[in-house]
Design a protein around this motif. Structure first.
Motif, PDB file in Angstrom:
ATOM      1  N   LEU A 178      -4.816  -7.909  -1.836  1.00  0.00           N
ATOM      2  CA  LEU A 178      -5.276  -9.272  -2.100  1.00  0.00           C
ATOM      3  C   LEU A 178      -4.501 -10.265  -1.243  1.00  0.00           C
ATOM      4  O   LEU A 178      -3.281 -10.136  -1.067  1.00  0.00           O
ATOM      5  N   ASP A 179      -5.226 -11.244  -0.697  1.00  0.00           N
ATOM      6  CA  ASP A 179      -4.582 -12.319   0.070  1.00  0.00           C
ATOM      7  C   ASP A 179      -3.763 -13.176  -0.895  1.00  0.00           C
ATOM      8  O   ASP A 179      -4.228 -13.468  -2.010  1.00  0.00           O
TER       9      ASP A 179
ATOM     10  N   SER B 199      -9.632 -10.577  -0.258  1.00  0.00           N
ATOM     11  CA  SER B 199      -8.802  -9.440   0.138  1.00  0.00           C
ATOM     12  C   SER B 199      -8.686  -9.348   1.646  1.00  0.00           C
ATOM     13  O   SER B 199      -9.474  -9.940   2.389  1.00  0.00           O
ATOM     14  N   LEU B 200      -7.696  -8.577   2.081  1.00  0.00           N
ATOM     15  CA  LEU B 200      -7.516  -8.315   3.509  1.00  0.00           C
ATOM     16  C   LEU B 200      -7.531  -6.814   3.734  1.00  0.00           C
ATOM     17  O   LEU B 200      -6.930  -6.072   2.947  1.00  0.00           O
TER      18      LEU B 200
ATOM     19  N   PHE C 115      -8.964  -8.108   8.550  1.00  0.00           N
ATOM     20  CA  PHE C 115     -10.287  -8.633   8.216  1.00  0.00           C
ATOM     21  C   PHE C 115     -10.202  -9.299   6.847  1.00  0.00           C
ATOM     22  O   PHE C 115      -9.653  -8.709   5.911  1.00  0.00           O
ATOM     23  N   HIS C 116     -10.720 -10.506   6.762  1.00  0.00           N
ATOM     24  CA  HIS C 116     -10.799 -11.195   5.474  1.00  0.00           C
ATOM     25  C   HIS C 116     -12.082 -10.763   4.771  1.00  0.00           C
ATOM     26  O   HIS C 116     -13.166 -10.778   5.383  1.00  0.00           O
ATOM     27  N   LEU C 117     -11.982 -10.404   3.506  1.00  0.00           N
ATOM     28  CA  LEU C 117     -13.160 -10.132   2.675  1.00  0.00           C
ATOM     29  C   LEU C 117     -13.196 -11.254   1.645  1.00  0.00           C
ATOM     30  O   LEU C 117     -12.312 -11.335   0.778  1.00  0.00           O
TER      31      LEU C 117
ATOM     32  N   SER D 228      -0.287  -6.471  -3.207  1.00  0.00           N
ATOM     33  CA  SER D 228      -1.182  -5.979  -4.263  1.00  0.00           C
ATOM     34  C   SER D 228      -2.146  -4.968  -3.658  1.00  0.00           C
ATOM     35  O   SER D 228      -3.354  -5.046  -3.875  1.00  0.00           O
ATOM     36  N   THR D 229      -1.614  -4.049  -2.880  1.00  0.00           N
ATOM     37  CA  THR D 229      -2.451  -3.040  -2.210  1.00  0.00           C
ATOM     38  C   THR D 229      -3.256  -2.242  -3.241  1.00  0.00           C
ATOM     39  O   THR D 229      -2.708  -1.771  -4.234  1.00  0.00           O
TER      40      THR D 229
END
Ligand code: AMP
Length: 134
Positions: free
Chosen positions: A29-30, A39-40, A99-101, A17-18
């Motif tokens: 989305l993760d 998100s990543l 990176f996890h957001l 889901s870029t």
């Protein structure tokens, strides 16, 4: 890296889901949402993690993280975001820099890590041990 899930997402060999892309990174989305909008941001080039990433590339990616965070908070209508990165074992599942957001909302009760208060004496000894490597 042929068997890397995130390399496959970058190359569009796997669905994702870029929602953001630039020269050095993409954001999507993760698949497992810690909170809505989790998100990543990942590097386009394969690096295992924070330890081996080229420092110049890392600067670009950190700026992308900031840009994505600024827009994602607006898109989700939130004010808080945890930004984290798992490096090495234990903790890291996918060995491709990311990176996890993690969006934060009032009353979400998300507890990232349990923490224990330490005495100043113990902290002093710990800092002395670490300082030898700087
Ligand atoms: P970690 O390496 O522990 O920081 O976690 C890797 C993260 O990547 C986990 O939160 C997974 O849910 C996420 N993940 C793994 N595969 C995919 C995928 N194909 N699309 C989106 N997220 C993924």
């Amino acid at each position: 890296m042929p068997d890397c899930v995130f390399c496959k997402i970058v190359k569009k060999e796997l669905p994702s889901s870029t929602f953001y892309e630039d020269e050095y990174s993409i954001a999507f989305l993760d698949i497992k949402q810690v909170s809505e909008g989790h998100s990543l941001v990942i590097s386009k080039k394969h690096y295992e993690n924070f330890f081996d990433v080229d420092p110049v590339v890392l600067q670009h990616i950190i700026l992308s993280v900031q840009k994505v965070v600024q827009r994602l908070t607006k898109a989700l209508g939130i004010a808080g975001m945890n930004i984290s990165t798992n490096n090495g074992r234990p903790g890291q599942e996918v060995f491709h820099l990311h990176f996890h957001l993690i969006p934060r909302r009032a009353g979400d009760n998300l507890m990232m890590w349990p923490a224990t208060s330490m005495s100043p004496e113990v902290l002093k000894i710990m800092a002395e041990r670490i300082r030898k490597f700087f």
